[in-house]
Design a protein around this motif. Structure first.
Motif, PDB file in Angstrom:
ATOM      1  N   UNK A  60      41.836  37.680  30.217  1.00 21.76           N
ATOM      2  CA  UNK A  60      41.527  38.489  31.396  1.00 21.76           C
ATOM      3  C   UNK A  60      40.277  39.352  31.277  1.00 21.76           C
ATOM      4  N   UNK A  61      39.967  39.929  30.086  1.00 21.76           N
ATOM      5  CA  UNK A  61      38.763  40.780  30.063  1.00 21.76           C
ATOM      6  C   UNK A  61      37.498  39.987  30.408  1.00 21.76           C
ATOM      7  N   UNK A  62      37.413  38.783  29.852  1.00 18.73           N
ATOM      8  CA  UNK A  62      36.255  37.918  30.092  1.00 18.73           C
ATOM      9  C   UNK A  62      36.221  37.464  31.561  1.00 18.73           C
ATOM     10  N   UNK A  63      37.385  37.155  32.122  1.00 21.46           N
ATOM     11  CA  UNK A  63      37.436  36.697  33.519  1.00 21.46           C
ATOM     12  C   UNK A  63      37.117  37.835  34.475  1.00 21.46           C
ATOM     13  N   UNK A 100      37.517  35.046  40.910  1.00 17.60           N
ATOM     14  CA  UNK A 100      38.568  35.805  41.621  1.00 17.60           C
ATOM     15  C   UNK A 100      39.849  35.667  40.812  1.00 17.60           C
ATOM     16  N   UNK A 101      40.175  36.728  40.119  1.00 17.06           N
ATOM     17  CA  UNK A 101      41.295  36.695  39.178  1.00 17.06           C
ATOM     18  C   UNK A 101      42.567  37.179  39.844  1.00 17.06           C
ATOM     19  N   UNK A 118      46.173  29.912  34.819  1.00 13.57           N
ATOM     20  CA  UNK A 118      46.195  30.595  33.517  1.00 13.57           C
ATOM     21  C   UNK A 118      47.621  30.451  32.994  1.00 13.57           C
ATOM     22  N   UNK A 119      47.773  29.543  32.027  1.00 11.13           N
ATOM     23  CA  UNK A 119      49.091  29.197  31.503  1.00 11.13           C
ATOM     24  C   UNK A 119      49.261  29.865  30.138  1.00 11.13           C
ATOM     25  N   UNK A 120      50.370  30.547  29.950  1.00  9.42           N
ATOM     26  CA  UNK A 120      50.661  31.166  28.646  1.00  9.42           C
ATOM     27  C   UNK A 120      49.509  32.071  28.212  1.00  9.42           C
ATOM     28  N   UNK A 121      48.986  31.775  27.013  1.00 11.02           N
ATOM     29  CA  UNK A 121      47.974  32.671  26.426  1.00 11.02           C
ATOM     30  C   UNK A 121      46.606  32.606  27.115  1.00 11.02           C
ATOM     31  N   UNK A 122      46.418  31.652  28.045  1.00 14.05           N
ATOM     32  CA  UNK A 122      45.156  31.641  28.825  1.00 14.05           C
ATOM     33  C   UNK A 122      44.935  33.013  29.462  1.00 14.05           C
ATOM     34  N   UNK A 127      54.116  29.031  30.647  1.00 16.00           N
ATOM     35  CA  UNK A 127      54.458  29.919  31.759  1.00 16.00           C
ATOM     36  C   UNK A 127      53.216  30.196  32.606  1.00 16.00           C
ATOM     37  N   UNK A 128      53.368  30.109  33.936  1.00 16.08           N
ATOM     38  CA  UNK A 128      52.242  30.404  34.814  1.00 16.08           C
ATOM     39  C   UNK A 128      52.065  31.916  34.905  1.00 16.08           C
ATOM     40  N   UNK A 129      50.963  32.416  34.336  1.00 14.42           N
ATOM     41  CA  UNK A 129      50.715  33.862  34.241  1.00 14.42           C
ATOM     42  C   UNK A 129      49.776  34.368  35.326  1.00 14.42           C
ATOM     43  N   UNK A 130      48.938  33.464  35.837  1.00 19.23           N
ATOM     44  CA  UNK A 130      47.957  33.860  36.844  1.00 19.23           C
ATOM     45  C   UNK A 130      47.065  32.667  37.164  1.00 19.23           C
ATOM     46  N   UNK A 131      46.032  32.923  37.950  1.00 24.47           N
ATOM     47  CA  UNK A 131      45.049  31.865  38.205  1.00 24.47           C
ATOM     48  C   UNK A 131      43.716  32.518  38.510  1.00 24.47           C
ATOM     49  N   UNK A 132      42.679  31.701  38.419  1.00 27.37           N
ATOM     50  CA  UNK A 132      41.345  32.208  38.756  1.00 27.37           C
ATOM     51  C   UNK A 132      40.699  31.205  39.700  1.00 27.37           C
ATOM     52  N   UNK A 133      40.101  31.724  40.766  1.00 24.42           N
ATOM     53  CA  UNK A 133      39.444  30.857  41.739  1.00 24.42           C
ATOM     54  C   UNK A 133      37.951  31.141  41.713  1.00 24.42           C
ATOM     55  N   UNK A 134      37.183  30.073  41.672  1.00 24.85           N
ATOM     56  CA  UNK A 134      35.727  30.185  41.742  1.00 24.85           C
ATOM     57  C   UNK A 134      35.266  29.484  43.013  1.00 24.85           C
ATOM     58  N   UNK A 135      34.475  30.186  43.810  1.00 25.47           N
ATOM     59  CA  UNK A 135      34.021  29.625  45.079  1.00 25.47           C
ATOM     60  C   UNK A 135      32.712  28.880  44.889  1.00 25.47           C
ATOM     61  N   UNK A 136      32.541  27.838  45.677  1.00 27.55           N
ATOM     62  CA  UNK A 136      31.342  26.989  45.594  1.00 27.55           C
ATOM     63  C   UNK A 136      30.802  26.839  47.016  1.00 27.55           C
TER      64      UNK A 136
END
Ligand code: ADP
Ligand code: MG
Length: 363
Positions: A328-331, A338-339, A320-324, A351-360
Motif C-alpha cells: 500500500x505505501x508504494x501504491x 486508485x487504491x 491485491x491478494x493476501x500480502x499484495x 484473501x482479497x484485501x483490496x484492488x487498484x485501478x489504473x485509468x487509461x
C-alpha cells in the motif's frame, strides 16, 4: 411494503445488506454517497468490511427467524452481496420487506447444474457438462465429454475452490474425493482465447443497462486483472452483452448480475457462470464510469432510475491478494493509482484485501 418490487425510496432510507464482505462495503459506500444508510446482517458481520461503513450491524444466523424479522422491520428494502444466502432466509424476509434479487434468481445462481440448465434452455451455449453425484458419474461424464474436464462442486464454490482438473489418466475417484465427495458437475475443459464478463443492472420496471464486456485474467483460480473494455472483436463484445441481458431478463432480475463467459479462438461465447450481485470484474466502474456497479444496485433496489454506464476512461483493475496489500505505501505514492482497501485485518494467502485501478485513455 413486502415481496418483490422495490418501493421508490427517497434518500434517508435504510438498505438492508445480507452479507458483510467487500462487495457489501462498496455498496454501502455508494449508498452513503446518495444519502442512504446501510444495515448489514450476517453471521460474521462483527467488525466486517461492510459493518465498518454501515449505520447498523446485526450479527445473527441465516436461520434466526426472529432476528431476520427484526432486521426486515428496521430497514426499507433488502439486498445482498453474497448469492449463497439461503433461499428460505430470503423468503422469510420477503414477508416483511422487499428483497432483491429474489429467491428464484438465487436458487438458479446457487447451483451450477440449475444455472447451466437455465442458460442452455435459453439457447445460450456453455461447455458440455453432466451432473455427477458419485465417482461413477464422474467416470461416465468424462467418457462422454472427453478426457480434459473440470469437476466442480455444484454449490458454494468461489475463487477456484471446490474444483478439480481432470486430464488423461486422472482417477475419477480421486477427483471426486478432491472436491470433498459432494454433488458436482463435470464440464468439458474450454481452451479459451480469453475470459470476459458483462455486468448488467435491471430495475423493477424492466429497465436495463450493461457495462461493456471486460477481459478477466485469473491466477491460481482467483481473478488477478480485469481490462476494461475487453480486447475482443466488436461482434464478440456485442454477443457477450446480448447474452448477459437475455439472462437478466429471463431471471426477471432486480439488481445487478455478472455473467462470466469464455471466448474461444473462433469468437464463440460460452457462459461459464453468473453472480446476481456486484462482481470483482466490475470494480473498475467505481473509478471509470459515471455510475458504478454498486450505485446501480442501490438504485435498482431503491426503485430509482438506473444510472449512466458511460465510460469516461479505459481501465486496468488489479486485485491485491493476501500480502499484495502490504504494497500500500508504494501504491499510495503512485500518481493515478486508485487504491481501494477493504479494511480486513489479516492478509491471509488467497484473501482479497483490496484492488487498484489504473485509468487509461478511452479507446
Ligand atoms: N470448463 C472450464 N474450462 C476451462 N477453464 C475453466 C473452466 N471452468 C472454470 N475454469 C477456470 O477456472 C476459473 C474459476 O472457475 P469458475 O467456474 O468461474 O468458479 P469460481 O466460482 O471459483 O469463480 C474460471 O474463471 C476459468 O479460468
Ligand atoms: Mg468465476
Amino acid at each position: 411494503m413486502s415481496g418483490s418490487l422495490p418501493p421508490r425510496l427517497a434518500p434517508g432510507a435504510t438498505i438492508g445488506m445480507l452479507g458483510a464482505g467487500q462487495l457489501g462495503r462498496m455498496t454501502a459506500m455508494a449508498a452513503a454517497r446518495l444519502g442512504y444508510q446501510t444495515h448489514v446482517y450476517a453471521p460474521d458481520a462483527a467488525g466486517s468490511p461492510c459493518a465498518q461503513v454501515s449505520a447498523a450491524a446485526t450479527v445473527a444466523g441465516w436461520d434466526d427467524l426472529a432476528a431476520l424479522e427484526r432486521f426486515a422491520r428496521s430497514v426499507d428494502a433488502v439486498t445482498l452481496e453474497w448469492e449463497n444466502v439461503p433461499v428460505a432466509t430470503v423468503e422469510h424476509l420477503r414477508r416483511f420487506t422487499s428483497v432483491n434479487p429474489g429467491p428464484n434468481v438465487l436458487s438458479v445462481a446457487q447451483d451450477r447444474v440449475k444455472e447451466k440448465s437455465f442458460v442452455n434452455a435459453l439457447g445460450i451455449a456453455t461447455a458440455p457438462w453432466r451432473a455427477a453425484k458419485s465417482a461413477e458419474d464422474v467416470a461416465r461424464a468424462v467418457a462422454e465429454i472427453g478426457p480434459r474436464c473440470v469437476l466442480k462442486s455444484t454449490r458454494l464454490g468461489y475463487d477456484g475452490k471446490g474444483q478439480a482438473r481432470i486430464g488423461e489418466g486422472t482417477d475419477p475417484a480421486e477427483a471426486w474425493a478432491a472436491i470433498g465427495g459432494v454433488d458436482g458437475i463435470v464440464e468439458g475443459f474450454v481452451t479459451f482465447a480469453c475470459e470476459v464478463s458483462v455486468i448488467v443492472a435491471r430495475g423493477g420496471d424492466g429497465a436495463m443497462v450493461a457495462y461493456p464486456a471486460v477481459e478477466n485474467r485469473h491466477k491460481d483460480g482467483i481473478l488477478d486483472v480485469t481490462l476494461a473494455p475487453a480486447r475482443v472483436a466488436p461482434e464478440t463484445a456485442a454477443e457477450a452483452e446480448r447474452v448477459a441481458r437475455r439472462i437478466a431478463e429471463a431471471l426477471d432480475l432486480v439488481g445487478v448480475l455478472a455473467v462470466e463467459m469464455f471466448v474461444t479462438a473462433d469468437g464463440a461465447v460460452l457462459v461459464n457462470e453468473m453472480a446476481p450481485r456486484p462482481h470483482n470484474s466490475g470494480h473498475w466502474t467505481m473509478d471509470a464510469c459515471a455510475a458504478s456497479q454498486f450505485e446501480q444496485l442501490v438504485r435498482a433496489v431503491c426503485g430509482l432510475p438506473l444510472g449512466s454506464v458511460e465510460r469516461q476512461a479505459d481501465a486496468e483493475m488489479t486485485n491485491l491478494i493476501g500480502e499484495d496489500a502490504l504494497r500500500w505505501p508504494e501504491l499510495m505514492a503512485e500518481p493515478g493509482a486508485r487504491l481501494h482497501l477493504y479494511g480486513k485485518a489479516e492478509a491471509r494467502p488467497g484473501r482479497k484485501m483490496g484492488h487498484v485501478t489504473r485509468l487509461l485513455p478511452r479507446t
